[in-house]
Design a protein around this motif. Structure first.
Motif, short mmCIF file in Angstrom:
data_model
loop_
_atom_site.label_atom_id
_atom_site.label_comp_id
_atom_site.label_asym_id
_atom_site.label_seq_id
_atom_site.Cartn_x
_atom_site.Cartn_y
_atom_site.Cartn_z
N ARG A 1 1.05 -1.09 -0.13
CA ARG A 1 -0.09 -0.06 0.04
C ARG A 1 0.81 1.15 0.08
N SER A 2 2.00 1.25 0.80
CA SER A 2 2.74 2.54 0.68
C SER A 2 3.69 2.56 -0.34
N VAL A 3 3.89 1.46 -0.91
CA VAL A 3 4.64 1.51 -2.38
C VAL A 3 3.73 2.37 -3.40
N HIS A 4 2.35 1.77 -3.30
CA HIS A 4 1.22 2.21 -4.42
C HIS A 4 1.13 3.83 -4.20
N GLN A 5 0.95 4.07 -2.87
CA GLN A 5 0.78 5.48 -2.33
C GLN A 5 1.91 6.50 -2.85
N GLN A 6 3.02 5.82 -2.80
CA GLN A 6 4.43 6.54 -2.88
C GLN A 6 4.60 6.66 -4.52
N ALA A 7 4.10 5.56 -5.35
CA ALA A 7 3.95 5.83 -6.80
C ALA A 7 3.17 7.03 -7.43
N GLY B 1 4.00 10.25 -9.26
CA GLY B 1 3.49 10.47 -10.66
C GLY B 1 2.82 11.83 -10.38
N TYR B 2 2.10 12.08 -9.34
CA TYR B 2 1.55 13.41 -9.49
C TYR B 2 2.67 14.57 -9.42
N GLN B 3 3.59 14.39 -8.48
CA GLN B 3 4.86 15.13 -8.43
C GLN B 3 5.72 15.31 -9.65
N LEU B 4 5.72 14.34 -10.28
CA LEU B 4 6.27 14.25 -11.80
C LEU B 4 5.56 15.04 -12.75
N ILE B 5 4.04 14.74 -12.94
CA ILE B 5 3.33 15.71 -13.66
C ILE B 5 3.47 17.45 -13.22
N ASP C 1 4.87 20.09 -15.58
CA ASP C 1 3.95 21.29 -15.78
C ASP C 1 5.06 22.59 -15.65
N GLN C 2 5.43 22.47 -14.26
CA GLN C 2 6.18 23.83 -14.06
C GLN C 2 7.45 24.09 -14.95
N HIS C 3 8.02 22.96 -15.40
CA HIS C 3 9.19 22.91 -16.17
C HIS C 3 8.80 23.50 -17.64
N SER C 4 7.43 23.25 -18.03
CA SER C 4 7.00 23.62 -19.45
C SER C 4 6.47 25.03 -19.18
N VAL C 5 5.96 25.62 -18.25
CA VAL C 5 5.87 26.95 -18.01
C VAL C 5 7.09 27.55 -17.97
N ARG C 6 8.28 27.17 -17.28
CA ARG C 6 9.53 28.04 -17.33
C ARG C 6 10.20 27.75 -18.73
#
Length: 364
Positions: free
Chosen positions: A266-272, A276-280, A284-289
């Motif tokens: 469960r922890s691995v799924h939550q971390q994944a 994923g959310y942090q990567l997106i 997005d932030q990199h695209s804006v920059r």
């Protein structure tokens, strides 16, 4: 037999032989009085009740828990008549406090002794591996505590190499059996990663095995990190105080020993998911920059092009003004030839070519 004459030595030998045959060992409960230790090697005291008293004698190394006057104890001893001193005494083989008050007193005395030696110090404690692959367990394999322990580790993780030493976990032989098991596991060429000692709940007398001084010292001196779970959560023994990690119960020992694979999944799924959310977000932030940087770059390029076109326009005006045809349009003419008398000159105007003869040449 009535006329049998014996020497004193023979009589003492006969009495001791009779005692050894009839009462090789006796178990007696009484109160300790006149307790003393001689030369650090020999212990003597009187054991008494309301009506009688008897001398007791033992080697100091057999005293596994501190004793003091007024404590109620149970002794296992051999009765002997000492021929040299002419005294009857008990040669003690084992001794332990009985009754809640005496047990607690003995516990507190030994606890203070071991604490003064630093055996409970936090800096001595070692951490256990997060997921051990090789574990040694010392317990009674016939106990419910062992069954619960095995059930929990198999449910939570499983797949470990578990070596088990079956011992008694209460009674007189228990402490020595556990000590031998600890020595055995510590003598292996490949040491287990954790040494676990467990037993279920019981009365104060049932748990006395785990307040044995020699056992406590053996646990403290183990080369293998130790995890001890004895009794219930409210029970505290010297064995778990000197161990690297104390578990409240055998079940808790299993929970401490290995993580729950379901929780890890469960922890691995939550971390994944979080990753994923942090990567997106990062993309997005990199695209804006990047877009902002591109906009800035395009603005700079446009500014430079506008400046270049402006300079080019100025140059075009300057070049146009220097064009000979434009000069001729303003009424000027170009002369080609030598300025000498009689020479022919070619005159170019905006619309015509004229040939003329030089009639006069004067210095200006």
């Amino acid at each position: 037999m009535e006329n049998l004459q014996l020497t004193v030595s023979d009589f003492v030998a006969l009495v001791n032989q009779t005692l050894e045959y009839a009462y090789p060992t006796v178990t007696i409960v009484g109160e300790v009085a006149e307790f003393r230790v001689s030369q650090g090697k020999w212990v003597s005291f009187k054991l008494k009740d309301e009506e009688s008293v008897i001398d007791c004698f033992m080697a100091a190394f057999n005293l596994r828990i501190p004793i003091e006057n007024g404590m109620k104890v149970l002794i296992v001893a051999s009765p002997r008549l000492n021929g040299k001193w002419g005294k009857f005494s008990l040669n003690i083989r084992a001794i332990k406090p009985v009754g809640e008050g005496s047990i607690k007193k003995g516990f507190e005395l030994l606890k203070a002794k071991l604490e003064a030696e630093g055996l409970f110090a936090p800096e001595r404690k070692r951490t256990l591996p997060r997921v051990p692959s090789h574990v040694a367990v010392i317990t009674s394999t016939e106990s419910a505590a062992y069954a619960d322990f095995c059930k929990i580790i198999n449910e939570r993780w499983g797949g470990m190499n578990v070596e088990v030493a079956h011992t008694q976990v209460q009674g007189d032989p228990a402490a020595d059996q556990i000590i031998r098991a600890i020595k055995f596991f510590n003598s292996l060429e490949v040491l287990p990663e954790v040494l676990v000692i467990v037993r279920g709940g019981g009365s104060a007398e049932d748990l006395m095995t785990f307040n044995d001084e020699l056992l406590a010292r053996e646990i403290a001196g183990s080369r293998i990190p130790t995890l001890v779970g004895v009794g219930h959560e409210v029970d505290h023994t010297l064995a778990d105080m000197v161990s690297d990690v104390r578990a409240a119960t055998p079940t808790n020992a299993a929970e401490i020993l290995v993580p729950d694979r379901r929780e890890i999944i469960r922890s691995v799924h939550q971390q994944a998911s979080s990753l994923g959310y942090q990567l997106i977000q990062a993309i997005d932030q990199h695209s804006v920059r990047v877009n902002e940087q591109l906009d800035q770059a395009f603005r700079r390029i446009r500014e430079r092009l506008d400046d270049a076109f402006e300079r080019l326009g100025t140059l075009r005006v300057a070049v146009a003004q220097l064009n000979p045809e434009n000069v001729l349009k303003r009424g000027y003419a170009l002369l080609r030839g030598e300025a000498k008398l009689g020479a022919a000159l070619e005159i170019e105007t905006y619309k015509e070519y004229i040939t003329a003869e030089v009639k006069d040449v004067r210095s200006k």
